[in-house]
Design a protein around this motif. Sequence first.
Motif, PDB file in Angstrom:
ATOM      1  N   UNK A   1       0.683  -1.174   0.094  1.00 57.83           N
ATOM      2  CA  UNK A   1       0.106   0.183  -0.036  1.00 57.83           C
ATOM      3  C   UNK A   1       0.900   1.253   0.021  1.00 57.83           C
ATOM      4  N   UNK A   2       2.176   1.382   0.765  1.00 56.81           N
ATOM      5  CA  UNK A   2       2.853   2.398   1.010  1.00 56.81           C
ATOM      6  C   UNK A   2       3.360   2.729  -0.718  1.00 56.81           C
ATOM      7  N   UNK A   3       3.485   1.677  -1.586  1.00 56.82           N
ATOM      8  CA  UNK A   3       4.090   2.047  -2.919  1.00 56.82           C
ATOM      9  C   UNK A   3       2.945   2.153  -4.038  1.00 56.82           C
ATOM     10  N   UNK A   4       1.648   2.004  -3.656  1.00 57.39           N
ATOM     11  CA  UNK A   4       0.545   2.135  -4.515  1.00 57.39           C
ATOM     12  C   UNK A   4       0.494   3.245  -5.535  1.00 57.39           C
ATOM     13  N   UNK A   5       0.054   3.093  -6.675  1.00 63.05           N
ATOM     14  CA  UNK A   5       0.094   4.401  -7.596  1.00 63.05           C
ATOM     15  C   UNK A   5      -1.328   4.554  -8.004  1.00 63.05           C
ATOM     16  N   UNK A   6      -1.878   5.870  -8.294  1.00 61.35           N
ATOM     17  CA  UNK A   6      -3.295   6.052  -8.646  1.00 61.35           C
ATOM     18  C   UNK A   6      -3.389   5.872 -10.163  1.00 61.35           C
ATOM     19  N   UNK A   7      -4.420   5.055 -10.390  1.00 63.70           N
ATOM     20  CA  UNK A   7      -4.603   4.482 -11.878  1.00 63.70           C
ATOM     21  C   UNK A   7      -6.081   4.907 -12.236  1.00 63.70           C
ATOM     22  N   UNK A   8      -6.456   4.955 -13.452  1.00 66.14           N
ATOM     23  CA  UNK A   8      -7.853   5.112 -14.014  1.00 66.14           C
ATOM     24  C   UNK A   8      -8.243   4.353 -14.721  1.00 66.14           C
ATOM     25  N   UNK A   9      -9.753   3.873 -14.906  1.00 65.11           N
ATOM     26  CA  UNK A   9     -10.261   2.855 -15.699  1.00 65.11           C
ATOM     27  C   UNK A   9     -10.228   3.391 -16.856  1.00 65.11           C
ATOM     28  N   UNK A  10     -10.018   2.142 -17.814  1.00 64.71           N
ATOM     29  CA  UNK A  10     -10.305   2.573 -19.359  1.00 64.71           C
ATOM     30  C   UNK A  10     -11.376   2.042 -20.030  1.00 64.71           C
ATOM     31  N   UNK A  11     -11.664   2.433 -21.109  1.00 62.67           N
ATOM     32  CA  UNK A  11     -12.803   1.933 -21.964  1.00 62.67           C
ATOM     33  C   UNK A  11     -12.724   1.569 -23.148  1.00 62.67           C
ATOM     34  N   UNK A  12     -13.178   0.385 -23.608  1.00 58.54           N
ATOM     35  CA  UNK A  12     -13.007  -0.126 -24.726  1.00 58.54           C
ATOM     36  C   UNK A  12     -14.237  -0.325 -25.353  1.00 58.54           C
ATOM     37  N   UNK A  13     -14.473  -0.142 -26.824  1.00 60.54           N
ATOM     38  CA  UNK A  13     -15.569  -0.488 -27.544  1.00 60.54           C
ATOM     39  C   UNK A  13     -15.982  -1.938 -27.605  1.00 60.54           C
ATOM     40  N   UNK A  14     -17.071  -2.062 -27.590  1.00 62.51           N
ATOM     41  CA  UNK A  14     -17.631  -3.472 -27.717  1.00 62.51           C
ATOM     42  C   UNK A  14     -18.244  -3.842 -28.973  1.00 62.51           C
ATOM     43  N   UNK A  15     -17.800  -4.859 -29.644  1.00 66.13           N
ATOM     44  CA  UNK A  15     -18.574  -5.304 -30.890  1.00 66.13           C
ATOM     45  C   UNK A  15     -19.988  -5.735 -30.517  1.00 66.13           C
ATOM     46  N   UNK A  16     -20.872  -5.435 -31.325  1.00 66.58           N
ATOM     47  CA  UNK A  16     -22.243  -5.584 -30.894  1.00 66.58           C
ATOM     48  C   UNK A  16     -22.898  -7.137 -31.504  1.00 66.58           C
ATOM     49  N   UNK A  17     -21.990  -7.812 -32.252  1.00 70.89           N
ATOM     50  CA  UNK A  17     -22.526  -9.196 -32.661  1.00 70.89           C
ATOM     51  C   UNK A  17     -22.162 -10.372 -31.752  1.00 70.89           C
TER      52      UNK A  17
ATOM     53  N   UNK B   1     -26.679  -7.553 -21.117  1.00 69.13           N
ATOM     54  CA  UNK B   1     -26.360  -6.838 -20.079  1.00 69.13           C
ATOM     55  C   UNK B   1     -24.827  -6.159 -20.134  1.00 69.13           C
ATOM     56  N   UNK B   2     -24.336  -7.293 -20.957  1.00 69.09           N
ATOM     57  CA  UNK B   2     -22.785  -7.036 -21.249  1.00 69.09           C
ATOM     58  C   UNK B   2     -22.390  -5.817 -22.309  1.00 69.09           C
ATOM     59  N   UNK B   3     -23.102  -6.324 -23.520  1.00 72.02           N
ATOM     60  CA  UNK B   3     -22.891  -5.562 -24.742  1.00 72.02           C
ATOM     61  C   UNK B   3     -23.935  -4.326 -24.888  1.00 72.02           C
ATOM     62  N   UNK B   4     -24.899  -4.088 -23.840  1.00 72.76           N
ATOM     63  CA  UNK B   4     -25.770  -3.101 -24.253  1.00 72.76           C
ATOM     64  C   UNK B   4     -25.105  -1.696 -23.842  1.00 72.76           C
ATOM     65  N   UNK B   5     -24.075  -1.802 -23.089  1.00 77.21           N
ATOM     66  CA  UNK B   5     -23.582  -0.571 -22.706  1.00 77.21           C
ATOM     67  C   UNK B   5     -22.759  -0.193 -23.668  1.00 77.21           C
ATOM     68  N   UNK B   6     -22.353  -1.032 -24.615  1.00 74.40           N
ATOM     69  CA  UNK B   6     -21.466  -0.356 -25.914  1.00 74.40           C
ATOM     70  C   UNK B   6     -20.053  -0.296 -25.650  1.00 74.40           C
ATOM     71  N   UNK B   7     -19.748   0.195 -24.694  1.00 73.17           N
ATOM     72  CA  UNK B   7     -18.394   0.411 -24.019  1.00 73.17           C
ATOM     73  C   UNK B   7     -18.073  -0.487 -22.738  1.00 73.17           C
ATOM     74  N   UNK B   8     -16.744  -1.132 -22.539  1.00 68.15           N
ATOM     75  CA  UNK B   8     -16.750  -1.613 -21.476  1.00 68.15           C
ATOM     76  C   UNK B   8     -15.406  -1.174 -20.563  1.00 68.15           C
TER      77      UNK B   8
END
Lengths: 707, 180
Positions: free
Chosen positions: A150-166, A614-621
């Motif tokens: 925990x002393x060495x943790x770095x802050x990170x941000x979530x990223x998003x990827x497009x999801x194929x809708x097929x 419910x996985x794909x309907x968001x479009x991005x993940x």
Amino acid sequence: MPNTTFLFFLTCLDNFGDKLSKEEPRIGVYVCHCGENIAGAVDVEEVRRFAEKLPNVVIARDYLFMCSDPGQEIIKKDIRDGLINRVVVASCTPKTHEPIFRRACEAAGLNKYYLEMANIRDQCAWAHWHEKKKATEKAKYLVASAVAKARLLEPLEDRYVEMNQNVLVIGGGISGIFASLDLANAGYKVYLVEKEPSIGGNMAKLDKTFPTNDCASCILTPLMVEVANNENIELLTYSEVESVEGSVGNFKVKIRRKQTWVDWDKCTGCGACINVCPPAARVPNEFNEGLDERGAIYIQFPQAVPRKAVIDIDACVKCAGREFGKPPKVSKDGRKILAPCEKACPTGACLRDEPRDPEGSILEIEVGAIIVATGYRVMDKKYFKEFSPSSPNVITALQMERLISATGPSDGKLIVPSDIKKYKEGKNAREPKVIVYISCVGSRSKRYHSYCSKICCMYMLKQAMQLKESYPDLDIYIFFIDVRTTGKDFDEYYMRCKELGIHIIRGKVGGINQLPNERLLVRGYDSDIGKPVELESDIVVLASAVEPSQGMEELSRKLGISIGIEGFLKEKHPKLYPVDTLSEGIFICGCAQGPKDIPDSVAQAKAAASSVMSLLSKGKMKVEPLIAEIDRDRCSGCGICEPLCPYKAITITEKRKKEKKAELNPALCKGCGVCVVACPSKAIKLHGYTFEQLLSQVEALSIELER
Amino acid sequence: MNVINLTYLREREKKEYGKRTITVIQEFGAENIAQCMQCGACSSICPLSISGFEWYNKKLIKGIELGLRDEFFDDPTPWACVACNRCSEVCPRDVNPFEVMFAMRRLMIEEFVIPPTALEALRSLYEHGHAIYVENRKARKAVGLDEKPPTTDSNEKALEELRIILKNTRLIELGLFPLK
């Protein structure tokens, strides 16, 4: 482009991170009792006191259930009050609870990757329940290790990827059909792959189905037609999955389409070719479970969807010397010498000239999610030597379904299987007077399958009831180990059978002798009376075990999903995630997951479809930022990492100065860490698991505890 | 032979008896016999199974279902039932095993397969109003009691009524003993 977005993120983060990480870490440690789950083995107060003294720890608290609302509130308050800027929760598994505590951090305004968990329940309290002192000691070590990281943790941000809708659905049985229809009706494009020429699966072979005895064709055929007519479904029958690459949201799948030798655009399913295929080319008919024969050119069954012919090239006898893949020979008078099937075809759909392509053609598709619904097969009788498998009148229950089906080998007329040939020749075929059923054939057996096949009791009772109602003079004996008619409306079948005078005998048959005239002597045991019994029977039906369908193991390897010891696909969690797999984006349903009846298969298919939605309907993940990053300056371009990456996220590219360097596609990286350990230049860093962080954890584990 | 030959039993039902044994037993009053699922609750508390009789309720039911019939005729079990009725109390399917036991007695009487004790009990019932009657007039007199006990035995009216009832049963047709 997710790629550039992500790089932008990282740049921002670096600055942001620098600012924060300059701030001295102030760690809050929260030790959970988990009711008695942890506190029953670990001295929580002692662990808390120990944690308090660790470097950079400013607060250590304990609570009955840290994951509860008040538990989370304790953490949030400490963050909001500015007391802490790092969080260590010593509780259960991060697999289920990390998201909860991360959300709590985020809600209080702290970067959620400033959280570290120590699992002092599953791997400590539970594992060392009877050694409380040692368990407490181990808990201390685990907490010290988490604090060090925990002393060495770095802050990170979530990223998003497009999801194929097929969506790809593998398997066109009742489960695959329902999953496809639900998705297509919700607007998703579905590729439905089926290895046989027609969809329908095993259900298409059944006569009537429990509960309520609906005729299988009557309820299945309309669904099959609906699949064919649905514009969102691309039906790929006589096809198999060749390979699968990529991951959730972005799978690249190769489908191998087997050569049919018939132009399906032209074929009308009229059946003219089938009638002229000669007797020499006849092979066992798979659809009738081998009870009769089909020609080399065949339509799988009358209600097939699509109703198209295929040529089984291995069975074809090449009438008139008509080879495949070559133009027809020409007779002296200049006429083409064609095979009978070609001649009979009114639309010229028979494509014997087509060059032979044993591999079939490959179709490449991209999908966001995959549903596996590959179904089951029943065990062959050949394994059971004690039941005279060589007798034609010893059959599996699926063969019995075909025998009583109107589209079966005897047009639904009940005759002994040994007389099917006579029946087809129009001769008098013998009707059975006695039928014996044997349950648990290959199921609940250490020699074959240890599981209960679940559907056998019900289909035996169903068949027996159906037969006795149609042929009241028939004597039916069912030998059971246990009758399992679990669930709503199911025990009615048992009661009805008893009322109809069907003999239900507790005890398994141990032997069958063949008698003259293809009759059978059945040797059983009635455990209620406690005596052996014997009887002569015309047909013996084996309720042979439900097995995973052929090729399941290979397919699971291609998909990267696991199978259990019994060979069925393994779900992520048997109770909470019954249709999910450990590979995100791949779902399972129906008998591929384990033996089950039609109602359960349909329920699972619909569950899998809704999980995909419910996985794909968001479009991005959202993708966790716990992935690798390559330091281009350190990279020597040796290329060791490239073939090791299981997700094909690394490529060696030449960019500036024509220098070869490894490049990582963050959208594909799963953060497995294989490349990190393999890199000889230590040029790859895994966010959330950096060398410094891991080494500090190891170091913390080597401290001497005060005794 | 210790093996039960089901084919033989079925043929015998068809050719010799013309009826399934289970149907006969149903007609003799055990209508619900087919509901039995052989759970064994009845046999756990049946005095017959506890004391070691061969064809106690559960087994008798199964035997009837398989088509056994004459095989029971030499067996004392149906006559040993004490009609305690516990089997019927505990049966989860309302089979009423007690009724099966009695239906079997009825079948046996119909076939004139009556153990002497049972016949004696019937005769005694008809004559004295007691299935089991102890002839002890002298002893009673010696201690100053009436020769006959103060039951139906000494009540001419009651005895007459009982005999009317018995004369209205199948006993009159079967003619096992003279009904004076």
